[in-house]
Design a protein around this motif. Structure first.
Motif, PDB file in Angstrom:
ATOM      1  N   ALA A  29      38.407  54.665  34.024  1.00 26.15           N
ATOM      2  CA  ALA A  29      37.804  53.229  33.597  1.00 26.15           C
ATOM      3  C   ALA A  29      37.978  51.988  34.749  1.00 26.15           C
ATOM      4  CB  ALA A  29      38.699  52.293  32.526  1.00 26.15           C
ATOM      5  N   ASN A  30      37.242  51.200  34.946  1.00 27.64           N
ATOM      6  CA  ASN A  30      37.281  50.092  35.987  1.00 27.64           C
ATOM      7  C   ASN A  30      38.167  49.032  35.624  1.00 27.64           C
ATOM      8  OD1 ASN A  30      36.945  47.957  37.672  1.00 27.64           O
ATOM      9  ND2 ASN A  30      34.595  48.008  37.706  1.00 27.64           N
ATOM     10  N   ILE A  31      39.532  49.427  36.055  1.00 27.50           N
ATOM     11  CA  ILE A  31      40.590  48.503  35.536  1.00 27.50           C
ATOM     12  C   ILE A  31      40.581  47.289  36.081  1.00 27.50           C
ATOM     13  CG2 ILE A  31      42.278  49.031  37.412  1.00 27.50           C
ATOM     14  CD1 ILE A  31      44.272  50.022  35.220  1.00 27.50           C
ATOM     15  N   ARG A  32      39.999  46.927  37.202  1.00 28.03           N
ATOM     16  CA  ARG A  32      40.084  45.521  37.575  1.00 28.03           C
ATOM     17  C   ARG A  32      39.166  44.616  36.665  1.00 28.03           C
ATOM     18  NH1 ARG A  32      41.583  48.164  41.984  1.00 28.03           N
ATOM     19  NH2 ARG A  32      43.238  46.706  43.305  1.00 28.03           N
ATOM     20  N   GLN A  33      37.985  45.378  36.178  1.00 33.16           N
ATOM     21  CA  GLN A  33      37.074  44.804  35.277  1.00 33.16           C
ATOM     22  C   GLN A  33      37.738  44.442  34.021  1.00 33.16           C
ATOM     23  OE1 GLN A  33      33.779  43.541  35.937  1.00 33.16           O
ATOM     24  NE2 GLN A  33      34.116  42.561  33.954  1.00 33.16           N
ATOM     25  N   MET A  34      38.672  45.442  33.525  1.00 33.55           N
ATOM     26  CA  MET A  34      39.056  45.371  32.351  1.00 33.55           C
ATOM     27  C   MET A  34      40.254  43.984  32.374  1.00 33.55           C
ATOM     28  SD  MET A  34      40.329  49.272  31.346  1.00 33.55           S
ATOM     29  CE  MET A  34      41.057  48.813  29.779  1.00 33.55           C
ATOM     30  N   VAL A  35      40.909  44.002  33.528  1.00 32.56           N
ATOM     31  CA  VAL A  35      41.807  42.831  33.821  1.00 32.56           C
ATOM     32  C   VAL A  35      40.873  41.424  33.736  1.00 32.56           C
ATOM     33  CG1 VAL A  35      43.090  41.363  35.512  1.00 32.56           C
ATOM     34  CG2 VAL A  35      43.416  44.232  35.241  1.00 32.56           C
ATOM     35  N   ASP A  36      39.991  41.423  34.212  1.00 36.04           N
ATOM     36  CA  ASP A  36      38.901  40.176  34.183  1.00 36.04           C
ATOM     37  C   ASP A  36      38.720  40.065  32.661  1.00 36.04           C
ATOM     38  OD1 ASP A  36      39.113  39.858  37.144  1.00 36.04           O
ATOM     39  OD2 ASP A  36      37.162  40.891  37.257  1.00 36.04           O
TER      40      ASP A  36
END
Length: 485
Positions: A326-333
């Motif tokens: 997954a795009n973990i930075r996008q998940m953080v956002d």
């Protein structure tokens, strides 16, 4: 009157490190303040004296005059040692009540540490107690130094039991684990960067986050990191968070005690506990719920855990390697992944390139898998024809190395000649590179393309892709599994 009896049993109740007798000095074996003791005696003066004597030396002390409460305390207090009187109201001399209690204790915990106490001590009774399963035997009134020394030895025995149990659980978790060096194949610049990063990290203990699409070999990178690390000889425990129901996450990570929930028939060590001293690989960490992310973060920061339904705190020492597609930075956002946890797990990031970006590595891997399956299925195959290689190079490999491996295995099984030819490779035609726009009316093909676009647009974020497609996360998982995406 009470003080007189207390002195009779405890001799000296103040917390001196030594006592004197005549011209001799006896060092008192003061224990570190750790562990828990349950004292069972029908004499309240004895309980008071022992509590006062032992409180400075142990973590917690519980007392009771009722043998019927032993089971309750074993389940709620979880004592390391049970100091048990042999004689209660029913019988003041024979000690049979004590033996009955011992039998009950050992039924609950076969490894319980029980030390008998009695004012009617004799050799025959002591031998009988040890044979029945007691750990030791002390007489009343006790000598302070001897009692503390006995308890100190009992604590050491309990700690040894814990270590043996932990080793057994680690051996169980490691059974069947491959200790050979992981085979990673690739000459492409992208893979050479991965190999160099693994080499640079060989002497470190840093937490690692591995990023890459499904099937790119994130687990192999994790095993390679462990193989070349200082923890190579210690356990490597992995857990695929994408395949475990959310309700079982906590039990898998931290373990549980017997009776913690409906199906918990036996106590079980969690993966973090089993990995102590070694490496814990959390695959697909992006699937971890926010509540479990919080608990994992706490365990990492404090370096300690507690099993479900247990008040006992267990220290842990693990090197954490995590992976996700997954795009973990996008998940953080988006607020679906904790930023503080991401900082904890990605001291170093390693990006695994998809197979379509590895060029000639496709053919290197194809040859490698071909030889493996030719040997396995006892086939007489010399190689892959030029036309078949061209077909492999044109394919987009959405399932990456895992899909290539399965394609080669099928080709070897179905081959009837001495060479693998294009017709042996049953690849999805819609995944081959296209020279121009074509009208597509096939419903399954349209579904596949829509899912691919949604996954690409959201950089692999399942929740966002499902929302774009107008379906649930569960439905999207089913489609991805069915289409081998």
């Amino acid at each position: 009157m009470i003080f007189k009896k207390v002195c009779e049993y405890a001799h000296i109740l103040c917390d001196f490190a030594h006592t004197t007798q005549g011209n001799n000095i006896y060092l008192c074996p003061i224990m570190n303040k750790e562990g828990k003791i349950l004292i069972v005696d029908d004499n309240e003066d004895v309980l008071f004296a022992l509590h006062l004597l032992l409180e400075p030396h142990v973590e917690k002390v519980k007392v009771t005059t009722q043998p019927s409460r032993i089971e309750h305390f074993m389940k709620t207090f979880e004592p390391d040692i049970i100091l048990l009187d042999m004689n209660f109201n029913r019988d003041a001399i024979s000690g049979q009540e004590g033996f009955d209690c011992l039998e009950q204790i050992l039924r609950i915990d076969a490894e319980a540490i029980v030390i008998f106490m009695t004012a009617y001590a004799d050799t025959e009774k002591a031998v009988k107690a040890i044979k029945a399963g007691a750990t030791d035997f002390v007489s009343k009134p006790w000598e302070k130094e001897k009692l503390l020394a006995t308890l100190s030895s009992a604590f050491k025995l309990r700690e040894s039991q814990r270590k043996v149990k932990q080793l057994k659980e680690q051996v169980s978790a490691l059974s069947g684990q491959d200790e050979q060096m992981p085979e990673m194949i690739g000459k492409s610049p992208a893979m050479q960067e991965v190999f160099q990063m693994i080499h640079k990290l060989s002497e470190t203990d840093a937490n690692i986050l591995i990023l890459g699409e499904n099937g790119t070999g994130k687990d192999l990178v994790a095993r390679s990191l462990r193989y070349f690390s200082p923890r190579r000889e210690r356990p490597f425990i992995n857990i695929d968070l994408g395949s475990i129901p959310e309700s079982l996450f906590e039990s898998e990570l931290f373990g549980h005690e017997k009776g913690a929930f409906t199906d918990a028939r036996n106590a079980k060590a969690g993966r973090m506990e089993s990995a102590t001293g070694g490496t814990l690989f959390l695959d697909e960490i992006g699937n971890l719920s926010l509540s479990m992310q919080s608990k994992l973060l706490t365990a990492i920061e404090r370096k300690e855990i507690s099993r479900i339904a247990s008040t006992k705190v267990l220290p842990i020492d693990v090197r954490l390697i995590c992976a996700t597609n997954a795009n973990i930075r996008q998940m953080v956002d988006d607020g679906t992944f904790r930023q503080d946890l991401m900082y904890r797990i990605n001291t170093i990031e390693i990006h695994i390139p998809p197979l379509r970006e590895r060029g000639e590595d496709i053919l290197l891997l194809a040859e490698y898998f071909m030889h493996r399956y030719v040997y396995k299925y006892k086939k007489n195959i010399k190689g892959i024809t030029r036309e078949a290689k061209q077909k492999l190079m044109k394919y987009a490999w959405p399932g990456n190395v895992r899909e290539l491996q399965h394609a080669i295995e099928r080709a070897v099984i179905l081959s009837e000649g001495g060479w693998l030819v294009p017709s042996n490779f049953m690849l999805q035609p819609q995944q081959e590179k296209r020279s121009g726009l074509e009208e597509i009316l096939d419903l399954e093909e349209l579904k596949r393309r829509a899912i691919e676009k949604a996954m690409k647009r959201t950089e692999g974020n399942i929740s966002q892709a499902a929302e774009l497609l107008g379906i649930t996360r569960y439905q999207l998982y089913r489609y991805l599994e069915k289409m081998s995406l």
